[in-house]
Design an enzyme around this catalytic site. Sequence first.
Site, PDB file in Angstrom:
ATOM      1  N   ASP A  44       0.845  -1.202   0.000  1.00  0.00           N
ATOM      2  CA  ASP A  44       0.000   0.000   0.000  1.00  0.00           C
ATOM      3  C   ASP A  44       0.882   1.254   0.000  1.00  0.00           C
ATOM      4  O   ASP A  44       0.382   2.378  -0.088  1.00  0.00           O
ATOM      5  CB  ASP A  44      -1.022  -0.012   1.141  1.00  0.00           C
ATOM      6  CG  ASP A  44      -0.379  -0.071   2.513  1.00  0.00           C
ATOM      7  OD1 ASP A  44       0.858  -0.204   2.601  1.00  0.00           O
ATOM      8  OD2 ASP A  44      -1.133   0.012   3.514  1.00  0.00           O
ATOM      9  N   LYS A 113      -1.104  -9.399   2.850  1.00  0.00           N
ATOM     10  CA  LYS A 113      -0.331  -8.936   4.016  1.00  0.00           C
ATOM     11  C   LYS A 113      -1.189  -7.942   4.796  1.00  0.00           C
ATOM     12  O   LYS A 113      -1.896  -7.137   4.179  1.00  0.00           O
ATOM     13  CB  LYS A 113       0.977  -8.270   3.570  1.00  0.00           C
ATOM     14  CG  LYS A 113       1.758  -7.674   4.750  1.00  0.00           C
ATOM     15  CD  LYS A 113       3.169  -7.273   4.380  1.00  0.00           C
ATOM     16  CE  LYS A 113       3.302  -5.919   3.731  1.00  0.00           C
ATOM     17  NZ  LYS A 113       2.788  -4.797   4.537  1.00  0.00           N
ATOM     18  N   GLU A 182       9.590  -4.228  10.247  1.00  0.00           N
ATOM     19  CA  GLU A 182      10.009  -2.939   9.673  1.00  0.00           C
ATOM     20  C   GLU A 182      10.572  -2.015  10.746  1.00  0.00           C
ATOM     21  O   GLU A 182       9.935  -1.781  11.786  1.00  0.00           O
ATOM     22  CB  GLU A 182       8.806  -2.270   8.975  1.00  0.00           C
ATOM     23  CG  GLU A 182       9.163  -0.903   8.389  1.00  0.00           C
ATOM     24  CD  GLU A 182       8.159  -0.375   7.388  1.00  0.00           C
ATOM     25  OE1 GLU A 182       7.186  -1.073   7.045  1.00  0.00           O
ATOM     26  OE2 GLU A 182       8.360   0.776   6.938  1.00  0.00           O
TER      27      GLU A 182
END
Length: 283
Positions: A44, A113, A182
Site C-alpha cells: 500500500d 499482508k 520494519e
Amino acid sequence: MKTTVLTLKEQKQKGDKITMLTAYDYSTAKIMDEAGIECLLVGDSLGMVMLGYDSTIPVTMADMLHHTKAVARGAKNALVVADMPFMSYQVSAEDAVRNAGRLMQEGGAQAVKLEGGREVCGQISAITRASIPVMAHLGLTPQSVNALGGYKVQAREAEAAHGLLLDALAVEEAGAFALVLECIPAKLAEWISRRLSIPTIGIGAGAGCDGQVLVYQDMLALYSDMCPKFVRRFADAGEVMRQGFRGYIDEVKAGSFPTEEHSFKMPDEVLSQVEEMSKAGKY
Ligand code: KIV
C-alpha cells in the site's frame, strides 16, 4: 519455478535468504520476475510512491485491486503478495476475509499482508481458515503512523521489544506464513527471527532476518520525497530517466527525432494521387 509459501519455509530452513521487492505495475513486475526476484509485494506504499499521497491511509481496496491485477499479469515465477489497505480488515474478521478473498480472486494475488500483532490475530486466523496465506507486518506499521507519532524506529526499549516478541509469536500461532519486520533494531530482529519457525522479511531491520524487502522506488532512486536510512540505492534510475527525458525534449525541439528509421513509408505516386483528389475537390 513458481515461488510458493512452502518455498519460503524451505528457504528459511536452508538459510537461503528470501528476496522481495514492491511492485505496482505490469512492466516493472515482469522485469523483476525476469531478474529472479522471489516475492513481489503490491504494497500500500503505492499510495505514496505511485499516487503521491503523504501516507498509506488514503489507499483503497479499488487501488489495491487495480495494481495487484497488473502485477499478477507480469509475475510468472514470483509469489505475489497484496497488501490489505487501511480499514479493509481492522473492523471485523468478516470484512477481512471478504477483502482478502477479493485480492486473491479478482486481483490474482497468492497471499495477502496485513499490519498488526495480537489485536489482528482473529483476522489472521479467519483469513487463513479460508485458505488464504497471510503475511503479518510488525514494528513500524505505516497504517498506524498517526498513532505512532511519525515514521520512527520501533521497539528500542525492553518493554516494547518484549511486546513485539509477543506479537510475533501470536501472529505465527494465528497462522501467518511469514512476517515483515520494519524499522526495528537489528539485534532484536535477528533474535525474533531465531525464535520463529516462519520466515521474517526485514526492511530496516538488519541482516539477521530470513529475507529482505525494499520499496523499489527507494532502491532505484525514483522517489525523493523521503529517503530512509535503511535504503541502499542499487541504481540511479531516476537520473537515467531524467537524462532520457531531456534527450527526447532536446531532439524533438531540434527536429532530429523522429528520423526516417522511425517513420513509415508511402510511394510518392500515392501522395500525388491524394493531391489530385484534393485539387479536384473530392475532399
Ligand atoms: O507497503 C509496503 O511497501 C510495505 C513494505 C514497506 C514492507 O508494507
